[in-house]
Scaffold this motif. Sequence first.
Motif, PDB file in Angstrom:
ATOM      1  N   LYS A 140      -0.151   1.400  10.351  1.00  0.00           N
ATOM      2  CA  LYS A 140      -0.256   2.057   9.046  1.00  0.00           C
ATOM      3  C   LYS A 140       1.041   2.787   8.718  1.00  0.00           C
ATOM      4  CE  LYS A 140      -5.199   2.694   8.313  1.00  0.00           C
ATOM      5  NZ  LYS A 140      -5.694   1.808   9.363  1.00  0.00           N
ATOM      6  N   ARG A 141       1.424   2.703   7.469  1.00  0.00           N
ATOM      7  CA  ARG A 141       2.631   3.358   6.973  1.00  0.00           C
ATOM      8  C   ARG A 141       2.308   4.137   5.704  1.00  0.00           C
ATOM      9  NH1 ARG A 141       4.036   1.784  11.280  1.00  0.00           N
ATOM     10  NH2 ARG A 141       5.852   0.525  11.863  1.00  0.00           N
ATOM     11  N   VAL A 142       3.012   5.256   5.526  1.00  0.00           N
ATOM     12  CA  VAL A 142       2.929   6.021   4.282  1.00  0.00           C
ATOM     13  C   VAL A 142       4.113   5.627   3.406  1.00  0.00           C
ATOM     14  CG1 VAL A 142       2.814   8.303   3.242  1.00  0.00           C
ATOM     15  CG2 VAL A 142       1.955   7.964   5.555  1.00  0.00           C
ATOM     16  N   LEU A 143       3.824   5.249   2.176  1.00  0.00           N
ATOM     17  CA  LEU A 143       4.873   4.911   1.214  1.00  0.00           C
ATOM     18  C   LEU A 143       5.024   6.089   0.255  1.00  0.00           C
ATOM     19  CD1 LEU A 143       3.760   1.269   0.288  1.00  0.00           C
ATOM     20  CD2 LEU A 143       5.105   2.027   2.252  1.00  0.00           C
ATOM     21  N   VAL A 144       6.251   6.525   0.030  1.00  0.00           N
ATOM     22  CA  VAL A 144       6.507   7.696  -0.804  1.00  0.00           C
ATOM     23  C   VAL A 144       7.504   7.340  -1.897  1.00  0.00           C
ATOM     24  CG1 VAL A 144       7.285  10.098  -0.846  1.00  0.00           C
ATOM     25  CG2 VAL A 144       6.113   9.207   1.182  1.00  0.00           C
ATOM     26  N   ALA A 145       7.127   7.635  -3.140  1.00  0.00           N
ATOM     27  CA  ALA A 145       8.041   7.506  -4.277  1.00  0.00           C
ATOM     28  C   ALA A 145       8.470   8.901  -4.701  1.00  0.00           C
ATOM     29  CB  ALA A 145       7.349   6.791  -5.438  1.00  0.00           C
ATOM     30  N   ASP A 146       9.765   9.036  -5.051  1.00  0.00           N
ATOM     31  CA  ASP A 146      10.286  10.351  -5.429  1.00  0.00           C
ATOM     32  C   ASP A 146      11.252  10.204  -6.606  1.00  0.00           C
ATOM     33  OD1 ASP A 146      12.687   9.394  -4.300  1.00  0.00           O
ATOM     34  OD2 ASP A 146      12.290  10.358  -2.372  1.00  0.00           O
ATOM     35  N   GLN A 147      12.163  11.137  -6.744  1.00  0.00           N
ATOM     36  CA  GLN A 147      13.087  11.116  -7.881  1.00  0.00           C
ATOM     37  C   GLN A 147      14.160  10.036  -7.756  1.00  0.00           C
ATOM     38  OE1 GLN A 147      12.496  13.718 -10.483  1.00  0.00           O
ATOM     39  NE2 GLN A 147      10.682  13.409  -9.239  1.00  0.00           N
ATOM     40  N   SER A 148      14.238   9.399  -6.591  1.00  0.00           N
ATOM     41  CA  SER A 148      15.253   8.370  -6.378  1.00  0.00           C
ATOM     42  C   SER A 148      14.725   6.997  -6.804  1.00  0.00           C
ATOM     43  CB  SER A 148      15.659   8.330  -4.900  1.00  0.00           C
ATOM     44  OG  SER A 148      14.615   7.763  -4.125  1.00  0.00           O
ATOM     45  N   SER A 149      15.578   5.993  -6.699  1.00  0.00           N
ATOM     46  CA  SER A 149      15.203   4.628  -7.069  1.00  0.00           C
ATOM     47  C   SER A 149      14.697   3.823  -5.876  1.00  0.00           C
ATOM     48  CB  SER A 149      16.409   3.907  -7.699  1.00  0.00           C
ATOM     49  OG  SER A 149      17.485   3.864  -6.774  1.00  0.00           O
ATOM     50  N   SER A 150      14.521   4.480  -4.729  1.00  0.00           N
ATOM     51  CA  SER A 150      14.045   3.790  -3.524  1.00  0.00           C
ATOM     52  C   SER A 150      12.621   4.223  -3.185  1.00  0.00           C
ATOM     53  CB  SER A 150      14.973   4.078  -2.341  1.00  0.00           C
ATOM     54  OG  SER A 150      14.984   5.462  -2.045  1.00  0.00           O
ATOM     55  N   VAL A 151      11.991   3.470  -2.274  1.00  0.00           N
ATOM     56  CA  VAL A 151      10.677   3.817  -1.727  1.00  0.00           C
ATOM     57  C   VAL A 151      10.881   4.157  -0.257  1.00  0.00           C
ATOM     58  CG1 VAL A 151       8.340   2.996  -1.228  1.00  0.00           C
ATOM     59  CG2 VAL A 151       9.487   2.275  -3.345  1.00  0.00           C
ATOM     60  N   SER A 152      10.377   5.309   0.178  1.00  0.00           N
ATOM     61  CA  SER A 152      10.513   5.730   1.572  1.00  0.00           C
ATOM     62  C   SER A 152       9.249   5.373   2.341  1.00  0.00           C
ATOM     63  CB  SER A 152      10.754   7.242   1.661  1.00  0.00           C
ATOM     64  OG  SER A 152      11.943   7.603   0.990  1.00  0.00           O
ATOM     65  N   VAL A 153       9.425   4.905   3.573  1.00  0.00           N
ATOM     66  CA  VAL A 153       8.298   4.451   4.392  1.00  0.00           C
ATOM     67  C   VAL A 153       8.314   5.206   5.716  1.00  0.00           C
ATOM     68  CG1 VAL A 153       7.165   2.455   5.441  1.00  0.00           C
ATOM     69  CG2 VAL A 153       8.474   2.171   3.320  1.00  0.00           C
ATOM     70  N   TYR A 154       7.163   5.838   6.041  1.00  0.00           N
ATOM     71  CA  TYR A 154       7.036   6.626   7.270  1.00  0.00           C
ATOM     72  C   TYR A 154       5.887   6.076   8.116  1.00  0.00           C
ATOM     73  CZ  TYR A 154       9.772  10.238   4.814  1.00  0.00           C
ATOM     74  OH  TYR A 154      10.743  10.927   4.133  1.00  0.00           O
ATOM     75  N   PRO A 155       6.027   6.132   9.448  1.00  0.00           N
ATOM     76  CA  PRO A 155       4.903   5.730  10.306  1.00  0.00           C
ATOM     77  C   PRO A 155       3.772   6.740  10.214  1.00  0.00           C
ATOM     78  CG  PRO A 155       6.697   6.628  11.630  1.00  0.00           C
ATOM     79  CD  PRO A 155       7.213   6.536  10.231  1.00  0.00           C
ATOM     80  N   LEU A 156       2.553   6.258  10.339  1.00  0.00           N
ATOM     81  CA  LEU A 156       1.375   7.118  10.274  1.00  0.00           C
ATOM     82  C   LEU A 156       0.618   6.982  11.583  1.00  0.00           C
ATOM     83  CD1 LEU A 156      -0.203   8.958   8.295  1.00  0.00           C
ATOM     84  CD2 LEU A 156      -1.538   6.950   7.647  1.00  0.00           C
ATOM     85  N   PRO A 157       0.400   8.079  12.313  1.00  0.00           N
ATOM     86  CA  PRO A 157      -0.313   7.981  13.589  1.00  0.00           C
ATOM     87  C   PRO A 157      -1.751   7.536  13.382  1.00  0.00           C
ATOM     88  CG  PRO A 157      -0.025  10.286  12.961  1.00  0.00           C
ATOM     89  CD  PRO A 157       0.777   9.470  11.999  1.00  0.00           C
ATOM     90  N   GLU A 158      -2.269   6.769  14.341  1.00  0.00           N
ATOM     91  CA  GLU A 158      -3.660   6.287  14.246  1.00  0.00           C
ATOM     92  C   GLU A 158      -4.634   7.432  14.480  1.00  0.00           C
ATOM     93  OE1 GLU A 158      -4.600   3.361  13.246  1.00  0.00           O
ATOM     94  OE2 GLU A 158      -2.538   2.617  13.089  1.00  0.00           O
TER      95      GLU A 158
END
Length: 348
Positions: free
Chosen positions: A330-348
């Motif tokens: 599982k990953r968390v996808l984050v949209a912010d003020q930039s033009s990219s999408v940030s992806v973080y690992p999510l612990p089970e």
Amino acid sequence: MAVKWVGGHSSSVLCLDVNVEGLVASGAERGELALWDGSGAPIGQLQLPGADDVASVVFSPLCPTRLYASHGESISLLDVRSLKEPVERFHVNEEEINCLSVNETDKFLAAADDSGAIKVMDLENKKVIRSLRHSNICSSVVFRPQRPQSLVSCGLDMQVMLWNLQKARPLWATNLQECEAGDSLQSAGQFFNPPLAHCLSVASCGNVFGCGAQDGRVRVFRVTGARFERELEFQGHSLGVSQVLFLPGVYRLLSGGNDGKVLLWDVSSDLGKQQRSPVKSLQRRKASSRKDGKLRNVASGEHTGVLPKLTIEHGEKVNWISCAEIKGSKRVLVADQSSSVSVYPLPE
């Protein structure tokens, strides 16, 4: 560290959604729409007509190739297999749309806008069947899982409302500021930072939902019949909560804030304490918390012991959060003020 998905947009990313096959859609300022595969490569891009900001994107729950996108006052239906001109366009709202939701039977679509209106469309007949209303900007609307004719909404009028499509008036409504007025530990800052309601998410069970507000708090409610009661409240953000998201199948909740943080909460044990009768348990908690004729705030995070299980210091104001399974994790996808999408690992 976040993995950055780049190359899909040139403007700030405003919204995200993920379909059942793991395809990610993102909408951005100036009418930009992009599709991403699980590796973070952009596989489709489109400039929607009018160049209005794409404020909300949502996949059909039954047909993963159908994508609805709001831009300005319009809604476009797109086929992700051939991301060209919209298959259909709907213009049923009079002001800019903030949020879209499609019910689980793929029969109804709700669109909440800046006028406070929620237009509910019958997707088969392509007609508005209900026009619901807040007294100020309606920021979020969500259909409840397992209850295809029921939805919840919130807005800058500080109201959280429960609706059934068979009725034009809300079944139940709560004013978040009036909830706070009953708490003796309400801080003076509350008057300068009122609980304008920004976002909602409903858990998979359909009976529990979370609401994020401008005062930095997350409130969790439980629906019983034609009403709902606040069960939990906790503060993890120093600025407004811009996003909340219940993860599928569990009582784990993500929140994103204007303070640049993304937090993971596990409310399963706290909700479990209330499952017999949320109304009675709330009354019991209020009664047991009375001391010297005053009502202590039993709903704040420090009193319920709800603490974040994970803190992601994202660093930028969060516009949207979503969750996807990528390469089995599982990953968390984050949209912010930039033009990219940030992806973080999510612990089970």
